[in-house]
Design an enzyme around this catalytic site. Structure first.
Site, PDB file in Angstrom:
ATOM      1  N   HIS A 115      -2.781   7.102   1.416  1.00  0.00           N
ATOM      2  CA  HIS A 115      -1.497   7.378   0.407  1.00  0.00           C
ATOM      3  C   HIS A 115      -1.771   8.712  -0.050  1.00  0.00           C
ATOM      4  CE1 HIS A 115       1.771   5.702  -1.668  1.00  0.00           C
ATOM      5  NE2 HIS A 115       1.398   6.091  -2.768  1.00  0.00           N
TER       6      HIS A 115
ATOM      7  N   ASP B  39      -2.887   2.873   4.025  1.00  0.00           N
ATOM      8  CA  ASP B  39      -2.322   3.126   2.794  1.00  0.00           C
ATOM      9  C   ASP B  39      -2.786   1.609   2.102  1.00  0.00           C
ATOM     10  OD1 ASP B  39      -0.863   3.239   0.316  1.00  0.00           O
ATOM     11  OD2 ASP B  39       0.479   4.547   1.308  1.00  0.00           O
TER      12      ASP B  39
ATOM     13  N   SER C 250       5.896   7.893  -2.438  1.00  0.00           N
ATOM     14  CA  SER C 250       5.727   6.886  -3.412  1.00  0.00           C
ATOM     15  C   SER C 250       6.814   6.601  -4.291  1.00  0.00           C
ATOM     16  CB  SER C 250       4.261   7.145  -4.246  1.00  0.00           C
ATOM     17  OG  SER C 250       3.722   5.990  -4.587  1.00  0.00           O
TER      18      SER C 250
END
Lengths: 279, 279
Positions: free
Chosen positions: B259, B226, B150
């Site tokens: 995620h 995600d 991320s």
């Protein structure tokens, strides 16, 4: 039963659920991992119950142990309850200590007020939760085992020894094997079960194995660098009682490992394969 | 450099250290995993830098990803810094938001007050920490790579593209690839770097890859489930720029993954083997 979360992991599904427990009178959470083929309706699966240690919830094992990789490969379901009833109505340690009350149910049925109202974690982990899991998930009920860490290792050993037909395989990481003889257990049992120490024997793995060894082989891994080893865990007490009773038993002292999830992560693959071979 | 903790894990050692950083002017923590043979003075080892995402500290990756199993097998050192300076003297998001300030350093050198005093995470992660690691640990300096998740995937991509000789391999999980074009990045860069968006391009992987592609192959894994994919991550922007620039690049869309660290845990083995083969 409400789904709290459901996440893809190693091709399978790691989920967390909540339900209203008749045993504790509270909402209880638990985790369930189902292998990849469950997404296509396969099963039933051999199933392991994981019991966590002091301060843990249903989250610690599923986020820190990495067990899902091996459970996905072996086609195992793995179920993990919380470690106590919780909530504002549930009494807690009056000093807020980590080793009693919330997060520290010790997998026993409390008989003493005020704990006896909701601290029924033996009934919950050994009967109510398995019944719910069998109703809602594709469990191979003839192939169920139990394992755990520290206080959860105590839970796994005692629940196996009291229900060897239901939980056919049993292993533990750094378990409390003789709660009647160590500070953590004396505090918990003194409060939950009262002053009569003969009652404690029904939740003490070392006492239980002497009274009723199982036909199964029991595996314990214990780190030699575990800060709780000498005062709280004392696996030699269980080893001696198991030997006298003729309980098949393996104790592996793991050089340099401590009490943390790094220890569990290192050896969880061994344990899952060990259970699968025996189920 | 002070050792905060050191724990045996998969035969190796997972440690956390603290030191006074010249870049940030604060105490910074970082994690180091050394393989089993380091206990006997072996090495040097090929080394990977892991950069974490928003809200993380140096702890999340080492407790939740399970990478140590594979790093132990492959003989890799793995280093993980914190994601921002911290402490009472370090300014934080005025509303306490999770996506800016503490836990959200975005691996850039802030130029704007008050952030410019301590938010120098590019200097820290790309230069100061590697220099310290090379001084204190058995690093094979010719075999160093970088990866992250991320915001940390953004860090890995930009630090690799700006230092391809130092960080020779690069991969990312669900990275922010075009911070100049998405809400997380616009907020962070607007505050840290100011209103002139041309300055932002120096910390934007999609802009950087167009200006100076590397000789390496870059790997990105992205989960299709995600929640941040469409608004914040947008890997297609990097893919298009990489194609135009001739950057070797593989994007794997992983069906059904979100995620979380369950996604990272599932594919971290792939990434470590991928780096090891190329280092």
């Amino acid at each position: 039963m409400n789904e709290i979360s459901s996440t893809k992991c190693f091709g399978g599904t790691q989920a967390v659920y909540a339900h209203e427990s008749a045993s504790t009178g509270t909402q209880m959470k638990f985790s369930v991992f189902t292998p990849p083929s469950a997404l296509h309706g396969a099963g039933p699966y051999p199933t392991l119950y994981w019991l966590s240690g002091l301060t843990c919830t249903e989250e610690n094992f599923i986020t820190k142990s990495g067990f899902q990789r091996v459970a996905a490969e072996l086609g195992l379901m793995v179920v993990g309850p919380d470690t106590s009833p919780r909530g504002e109505t549930v009494p807690d340690d009056p000093d807020g200590a980590y080793d009693f009350g919330h997060g520290a149910g010790f997998y026993c049925n409390a008989s003493e007020a005020p704990w006896s109202v909701s601290y029924k974690m033996y009934d919950y982990a050994a009967a109510e939760l398995p019944a719910l899991i069998e109703k809602e998930f594709p469990v191979d009920t003839a192939r169920t085992g139990i394992l755990g860490h520290s206080m959860g290792g105590h839970g796994a050993l005692t629940i196996h020894l009291k229900n060897p037909e239901q939980f056919r395989t049993c292993s533990a990481f750094a378990p409390i094997v003789a709660p009647s003889q160590v500070p953590w257990g004396k505090k918990a049992f003194g409060n939950y079960l009262g002053k009569d120490e003969t009652v404690w024997r029904d939740y003490d793995a070392t006492a239980l194995v002497g009274a009723r060894p199982s036909e199964a082989e029991i595996l314990i891994d214990q780190g030699t660098a575990d800060n709780f080893l000498a005062e709280q865990l004392r696996p030699e007490l269980f080893a001696a009682a198991a030997k006298v009773a003729g309980q098949k038993f393996t104790l592996r002292m793991q050089e340099g490992y401590d009490h943390s999830f790094y220890f569990i992560a290192t050896f969880i693959e061994d344990h899952l394969r060990w259970h699968k071979e025996r189920l």
